[in-house]
Design a protein around this motif. Structure first.
Motif, PDB file in Angstrom:
ATOM      1  N   SER B  26      25.605   4.112  53.668  1.00 41.16           N
ATOM      2  CA  SER B  26      26.804   2.814  53.278  1.00 41.16           C
ATOM      3  C   SER B  26      25.639   1.196  52.476  1.00 41.16           C
ATOM      4  O   SER B  26      24.417   1.527  53.646  1.00 41.16           O
ATOM      5  CB  SER B  26      27.490   2.779  54.995  1.00 41.16           C
ATOM      6  OG  SER B  26      26.730   2.263  55.776  1.00 41.16           O
ATOM      7  N   LEU B  27      26.420   0.782  52.508  1.00 38.41           N
ATOM      8  CA  LEU B  27      25.937  -0.650  52.221  1.00 38.41           C
ATOM      9  C   LEU B  27      26.073  -1.891  52.847  1.00 38.41           C
ATOM     10  O   LEU B  27      27.381  -2.212  53.198  1.00 38.41           O
ATOM     11  CB  LEU B  27      26.029  -0.657  51.052  1.00 38.41           C
ATOM     12  CG  LEU B  27      25.107  -1.602  49.707  1.00 38.41           C
ATOM     13  CD1 LEU B  27      23.973  -0.991  49.883  1.00 38.41           C
ATOM     14  CD2 LEU B  27      25.673  -1.884  48.362  1.00 38.41           C
ATOM     15  N   ASP B  28      25.409  -2.961  53.676  1.00 42.83           N
ATOM     16  CA  ASP B  28      26.071  -4.012  54.212  1.00 42.83           C
ATOM     17  C   ASP B  28      25.717  -5.072  53.130  1.00 42.83           C
ATOM     18  O   ASP B  28      25.379  -4.785  51.817  1.00 42.83           O
ATOM     19  CB  ASP B  28      24.791  -4.250  55.447  1.00 42.83           C
ATOM     20  CG  ASP B  28      25.067  -3.656  56.492  1.00 42.83           C
ATOM     21  OD1 ASP B  28      25.677  -2.598  56.749  1.00 42.83           O
ATOM     22  OD2 ASP B  28      24.362  -3.545  57.138  1.00 42.83           O
ATOM     23  N   GLU B  31      23.237  -6.296  51.071  1.00 41.00           N
ATOM     24  CA  GLU B  31      21.604  -5.318  51.031  1.00 41.00           C
ATOM     25  C   GLU B  31      21.629  -4.988  49.611  1.00 41.00           C
ATOM     26  O   GLU B  31      22.838  -4.095  48.744  1.00 41.00           O
ATOM     27  CB  GLU B  31      22.569  -4.020  52.277  1.00 41.00           C
ATOM     28  CG  GLU B  31      21.077  -3.353  53.037  1.00 41.00           C
ATOM     29  CD  GLU B  31      21.823  -2.383  53.493  1.00 41.00           C
ATOM     30  OE1 GLU B  31      20.870  -2.026  54.243  1.00 41.00           O
ATOM     31  OE2 GLU B  31      22.491  -1.784  53.833  1.00 41.00           O
ATOM     32  N   ARG B 193      16.438 -10.961  41.514  1.00 40.09           N
ATOM     33  CA  ARG B 193      15.744 -11.376  42.769  1.00 40.09           C
ATOM     34  C   ARG B 193      16.357 -12.239  42.852  1.00 40.09           C
ATOM     35  O   ARG B 193      16.981 -12.419  44.321  1.00 40.09           O
ATOM     36  CB  ARG B 193      14.568 -11.319  42.502  1.00 40.09           C
ATOM     37  CG  ARG B 193      13.747 -10.863  43.551  1.00 40.09           C
ATOM     38  CD  ARG B 193      11.770 -11.121  44.018  1.00 40.09           C
ATOM     39  NE  ARG B 193      11.929 -12.631  44.064  1.00 40.09           N
ATOM     40  CZ  ARG B 193      11.285 -13.658  44.087  1.00 40.09           C
ATOM     41  NH1 ARG B 193      12.164 -13.222  45.462  1.00 40.09           N
ATOM     42  NH2 ARG B 193      11.476 -14.560  43.776  1.00 40.09           N
ATOM     43  N   ARG B 214      10.337  -1.849  44.507  1.00 46.27           N
ATOM     44  CA  ARG B 214       9.500  -2.584  45.747  1.00 46.27           C
ATOM     45  C   ARG B 214       9.635  -3.886  45.429  1.00 46.27           C
ATOM     46  O   ARG B 214      10.300  -4.587  46.559  1.00 46.27           O
ATOM     47  CB  ARG B 214       7.859  -2.320  45.143  1.00 46.27           C
ATOM     48  CG  ARG B 214       6.986  -3.422  46.019  1.00 46.27           C
ATOM     49  CD  ARG B 214       6.273  -2.741  47.077  1.00 46.27           C
ATOM     50  NE  ARG B 214       5.730  -1.221  46.978  1.00 46.27           N
ATOM     51  CZ  ARG B 214       5.118  -0.804  48.152  1.00 46.27           C
ATOM     52  NH1 ARG B 214       5.513  -1.189  49.369  1.00 46.27           N
ATOM     53  NH2 ARG B 214       3.954  -0.545  47.698  1.00 46.27           N
ATOM     54  N   LEU B 215      10.120  -4.654  44.630  1.00 47.87           N
ATOM     55  CA  LEU B 215      10.401  -5.614  44.120  1.00 47.87           C
ATOM     56  C   LEU B 215      11.838  -6.304  44.752  1.00 47.87           C
ATOM     57  O   LEU B 215      12.733  -7.085  45.817  1.00 47.87           O
ATOM     58  CB  LEU B 215      10.701  -6.325  42.411  1.00 47.87           C
ATOM     59  CG  LEU B 215      10.045  -8.015  42.560  1.00 47.87           C
ATOM     60  CD1 LEU B 215       9.055  -8.734  43.100  1.00 47.87           C
ATOM     61  CD2 LEU B 215      10.102  -7.570  40.833  1.00 47.87           C
ATOM     62  N   HIS B 218      15.889  -3.715  49.521  1.00 44.32           N
ATOM     63  CA  HIS B 218      16.199  -3.473  51.024  1.00 44.32           C
ATOM     64  C   HIS B 218      15.040  -1.983  51.518  1.00 44.32           C
ATOM     65  O   HIS B 218      14.500  -1.836  52.235  1.00 44.32           O
ATOM     66  CB  HIS B 218      16.619  -3.485  51.622  1.00 44.32           C
ATOM     67  CG  HIS B 218      17.085  -4.965  51.657  1.00 44.32           C
ATOM     68  ND1 HIS B 218      18.632  -5.711  51.117  1.00 44.32           N
ATOM     69  CD2 HIS B 218      16.380  -6.152  51.253  1.00 44.32           C
ATOM     70  CE1 HIS B 218      17.953  -7.029  51.081  1.00 44.32           C
ATOM     71  NE2 HIS B 218      17.054  -7.981  51.383  1.00 44.32           N
ATOM     72  N   ARG B 219      16.493  -1.276  50.866  1.00 44.40           N
ATOM     73  CA  ARG B 219      15.677   0.152  51.016  1.00 44.40           C
ATOM     74  C   ARG B 219      16.038   1.378  50.180  1.00 44.40           C
ATOM     75  O   ARG B 219      16.769   1.139  48.776  1.00 44.40           O
ATOM     76  CB  ARG B 219      17.865   0.698  52.312  1.00 44.40           C
ATOM     77  CG  ARG B 219      17.406  -0.598  53.580  1.00 44.40           C
ATOM     78  CD  ARG B 219      18.517   1.130  54.527  1.00 44.40           C
ATOM     79  NE  ARG B 219      19.841   0.631  53.676  1.00 44.40           N
ATOM     80  CZ  ARG B 219      20.900   1.795  54.115  1.00 44.40           C
ATOM     81  NH1 ARG B 219      21.015   2.755  53.739  1.00 44.40           N
ATOM     82  NH2 ARG B 219      21.808   1.397  52.979  1.00 44.40           N
ATOM     83  N   THR B 231      14.761   8.633  52.260  1.00 40.68           N
ATOM     84  CA  THR B 231      15.722   7.458  52.155  1.00 40.68           C
ATOM     85  C   THR B 231      15.398   7.043  53.572  1.00 40.68           C
ATOM     86  O   THR B 231      14.246   7.516  54.287  1.00 40.68           O
ATOM     87  CB  THR B 231      17.502   7.585  52.502  1.00 40.68           C
ATOM     88  OG1 THR B 231      18.262   6.528  52.590  1.00 40.68           O
ATOM     89  CG2 THR B 231      17.754   8.655  53.308  1.00 40.68           C
ATOM     90  N   LEU B 233      13.143   2.496  54.276  1.00 37.35           N
ATOM     91  CA  LEU B 233      13.074   1.077  54.311  1.00 37.35           C
ATOM     92  C   LEU B 233      12.635   1.208  53.010  1.00 37.35           C
ATOM     93  O   LEU B 233      11.706   1.824  53.098  1.00 37.35           O
ATOM     94  CB  LEU B 233      12.477   0.803  55.662  1.00 37.35           C
ATOM     95  CG  LEU B 233      11.832  -0.849  55.749  1.00 37.35           C
ATOM     96  CD1 LEU B 233      13.398  -1.328  55.582  1.00 37.35           C
ATOM     97  CD2 LEU B 233      10.949  -1.123  57.067  1.00 37.35           C
ATOM     98  N   ASP B 235       9.999  -0.328  51.985  1.00 39.70           N
ATOM     99  CA  ASP B 235       7.896  -0.414  51.260  1.00 39.70           C
ATOM    100  C   ASP B 235       7.524   0.673  52.640  1.00 39.70           C
ATOM    101  O   ASP B 235       6.611   1.515  52.447  1.00 39.70           O
ATOM    102  CB  ASP B 235       7.363  -1.681  52.461  1.00 39.70           C
ATOM    103  CG  ASP B 235       8.184  -2.613  53.389  1.00 39.70           C
ATOM    104  OD1 ASP B 235       9.096  -1.468  54.341  1.00 39.70           O
ATOM    105  OD2 ASP B 235       7.826  -3.224  53.885  1.00 39.70           O
ATOM    106  N   GLN B 236       8.632   1.025  53.598  1.00 40.70           N
ATOM    107  CA  GLN B 236       7.600   2.802  54.922  1.00 40.70           C
ATOM    108  C   GLN B 236       8.086   3.515  53.051  1.00 40.70           C
ATOM    109  O   GLN B 236       6.980   4.410  53.070  1.00 40.70           O
ATOM    110  CB  GLN B 236       9.476   2.508  55.271  1.00 40.70           C
ATOM    111  CG  GLN B 236       8.712   3.204  56.822  1.00 40.70           C
ATOM    112  CD  GLN B 236       9.806   3.810  57.955  1.00 40.70           C
ATOM    113  OE1 GLN B 236      10.599   3.990  57.735  1.00 40.70           O
ATOM    114  NE2 GLN B 236       9.294   3.260  58.764  1.00 40.70           N
TER     115      GLN B 236
END
Lengths: 239, 256
Positions: B26-28, B31, B193, B214-215, B218-219, B231, B233, B235-236
Motif C-alpha cells: 500500500s502507498l500513503d 509516500e 526530488r 536511495r535519493l 522512502h520505501r 521490502t 525502509l 536505507d535499511q
C-alpha cells in the motif's frame, strides 16, 4: 529533580546484531550481543571500544538503518514508546522527523543542492518554518566557520572537513529529543572541534539525549557524561 | 491514515512465465516507493498492471479518489479510469516518445492535459504551460518547438511538466533517468526530488539504479522473477539487505 532522574529517551534492551553473508556461503558474522543501555535527557553517552566492536552498528540500529537480530530498541516519542526493532517503515520515518537526529560520518551529497539548502531542508523536515529554517541554517553554518561564499554552492566539491560541518549543521538544526553522532569531529580542526563541543553542551542543556562515537580523546573527555565500552556487548561469543 | 493506493495479489502470466506473482503493498499520500530489480524482474509489468494498461490475471488495485472514497479500479468504467489517469495520476515513461506527443509543440503537450480537465481558455492554458516549462527549466522560447527537437533530458523534463500540470496525487515513473548522460540524470533527479517534496506527491518509481532509489524513495520493494524478495525502509534495505539477491544487487554497485 534533575533531568537525569527522568525516564530514558532511548533504551537498548538485550539487542543483538549479526550479518548473514549470503554471498559468502551464508556465514554469519556476529557483531553485537546482549547490548543493554539507556540514554536519559541531558546525557551524552559515548560508545567506546576498538574499531569493529560494533559502535557504528549500534547507532545505525538506533536510527533504523540496520535491523535488530534480537532484543528491543525503545524510543520515547512524546507520550508513547516505539520499539524500533519491530516498527513499520512509516513509523521509523515519522520518528526521524520528530524524535531522532543522526549525524553520520560522511555527508551524502545531493547534486545541485547548495550547502545552505541542505541544512534548511533538514530544518523544515524537523518542523521549522521556512524563515526560521533559513535563519538557523545561516547561524549554524556561521558558528561552524563555513565561509559564507560556500553556502550557495553544492557541497560535492568541498573538503572533507567542510562537508562534515554541513553535515553537523544538518543534524543539529531541528530540535529533536535524541541525537545520534557517528564521529562528527573526525575531519575537523581544533577550532571547529571546540565549536562542536559547545554545540553538544547546548543540546545537553536543552535536555537532548545524545549517543555518540568520538575517537578524539579531547572531544570525548569534553562531551561524555558516561562512556560505555561496547566490548562488553559480545555475549558468549566474545573474541 | 487510509492509504492512497492498495495493491493486492496482483498476478500476471505471459504463457508459462509469471511476470508478477501475487504482488501486494500500500502507498500513503506523499509516500515514494521504489521498485528495484534487474531487467525481466517484472517491475515494469507491475507498473503497467497498476496503470490498467495490461489486464491482471488476478488481484486488485484500489485507489482513494478525490471525493475520499476508495474504489476498486477494475470496477471503474473505461471512461472514468482514463479520466483518472489524465487528471489525478501521472505516468512518466522511460521512452519519452511514448509519454509525449512528438508532433505537438512543448506548450501543446502541457496544455493538452489541462484541456483534458476541461480548461478551454487559451491564454490561461498557455500561461500555465509556460509556467510549468519554467519550473522544469525549459526556456520560454522553446514553447513552440516539438519535442523531436529536444535533447533526451529536456524530453524527460517536458514529460514531468505534462504530467504534473493537473496536480496529480499519484505519479508512476518507469526508469525516468536511464539512458541519459550522468550529468543530465543528476539534474533530472534533483528536479524530481524537489517537485515530489514540494507537491507532496505519492510516487511509484521503477528503477534498476539503487542510487536513484536511495535519493528519491522512502520505501523499497525488491523484485526478482515476478516476486517481491524484500521490502522495507529504503536505507535499511540498502544498508542491511537480508535476502541473498538483495545482497548481490547492493554489492554489485560500483562505488564512485
Amino acid at each position: 529533580m534533575t533531568l537525569h532522574a527522568t525516564m530514558p529517551l532511548l533504551v537498548f534492551d538485550n539487542v543483538a546484531k549479526s550479518f548473514t553473508l549470503h554471498l559468502r556461503g551464508g556465514s554469519v558474522l556476529p557483531v553485537i550481543a546482549d547490548a543493554t543501555l539507556a540514554v536519559h535527557p541531558g546525557e551524552c553517552v559515548v560508545l567506546g571500544g576498538a574499531s569493529g566492536a560494533g559502535k557504528s552498528s549500534l547507532l545505525k540500529m538506533a536510527y533504523g538503518n540496520y535491523r535488530c537480530a534480537a532484543g528491543a530498541i525503545r524510543v520515547r516519542d512524546r507520550d508513547r514508546i516505539v520499539d524500533l526493532a519491530t516498527a513499520a517503515p512509516r513509523e521509523i520515518l515519522g520518528l526521524r522527523r520528530t524524535t531522532l537526529s543522526y549525524v553520520s560520518q560522511f555527508l551524502r551529497v545531493i547534486p545541485r543542492v547548495s550547502a545552505r539548502a541542505v541544512v534548511e531542508a533538514a530544518g523544515r523536515e524537523g518542523g521549522l518554518g521556512p524563515e526560521a529554517a533559513r535563519i538557523r541554517a545561516g547561524d549554524l553554518l556561521a558558528r561552524l566557520n563555513l565561509p559564507e561564499r560556500l553556502w550557495a554552492l553544492p557541497p560535492a566539491t568541498f573538503s572533507g572537513g567542510e562537508q562534515q560541518r554541513v553535515n553537523i549543521a544538518r543534524g543539529l538544526i531541528a530540535e529533536r529529543p535524541i541525537l545520534l553522532m557517528d564521529e562528527p569531529t573526525a575531519s575537523l580542526d581544533a577550532q571547529n572541534r571546540a565549536v562542536v563541543v559547545d554545540l553538544i553542551a547546548e543540546k545537553r542543556a536543552a535536555g537532548t539525549a545524545i549517543l555518540g562515537i568520538f575517537h578524539d580523546a579531547d572531544v570525548r573527555e569534553a562531551v561524555a557524561t558516561r562512556i560505555v565500552d561496547v566490548a562488553a556487548f559480545r555475549g558468549a561469543t566474545a573474541a | 491514515m487510509e492509504p492512497l493506493l492498495t495493491v493486492e495479489g496482483l498476478t500476471k502470466r505471459y504463457g508459462r512465465r509469471l511476470a508478477c506473482d501475487g504482488i501486494g503493498f500500500s502507498l500513503d499520500p506523499g509516500e515514494v516507493l521504489a521498485v528495484v530489480g534487474e531487467s525481466g524482474s517484472g517491475k515494469s509489468t507491475l507498473l503497467s498492471l497498476i496503470a490498467g494498461e495490461v489486464a491482471a490475471d488476478a488481484g486488485s488495485v484500489s485507489y482513494r479518489m478525490r471525493d475520499g472514497e476508495t474504489r476498486d479500479l477494475d470496477a471503474l468504467s473505461v471512461v472514468d479510469r482514463r479520466a483518472l489517469m489524465r487528471t489525478d495520476w501521472g505516468f512518466v515513461r522511460q521512452d519519452a516518445t511514448q509519454g509525449l506527443r512528438m508532433a505537438v509543440s512543448a506548450g501543446g503537450n502541457v496544455g493538452e492535459r489541462l484541456m483534458g480537465v476541461g480548461d478551454r481558455h487559451y491564454g490561461r492554458i498557455r500561461a500555465t504551460a509556460l509556467d510549468w516549462l519554467a519550473r522544469v527549466e525549459i526556456a520560454p522560447d522553446r514553447v513552440d518547438d516539438p519535442p523531436t527537437r529536444f535533447s533526451g533530458g529536456m524530453r524527460q523534463r517536458l514529460q514531468i511538466a505534462r504530467n504534473l500540470v493537473t496536480a496529480p496525487r499519484l505519479v508512476l515513473m518507469d526508469e525516468p533517468t536511464s539512458g541519459l548522460d550522468v550529468s543530465v540524470q543528476a539534474r533530472l533527479l534533483d528536479m524530481i526530488r524537489g517537485l515530489v517534496a514540494e507537491l507532496g506527491l505519492a510516487v511509484i518509481i521503477v528503477t534498476h539504479d539503487l542510487a536513484v532509489a536511495r535519493l528519491l524513495s522512502h520505501r523499497v520493494l525488491v523484485m526478482r522473477a515476478g516476486r517481491v524478495i524484500e521490502t522495507g525502509l529504503t536505507d535499511q534495505v540498502l544498508d542491511d539487505p537480508q535476502a541473498a539477491y538483495t545482497q548481490l544487487l547492493v554489492s554489485s554497485v560500483l562505488a564512485a
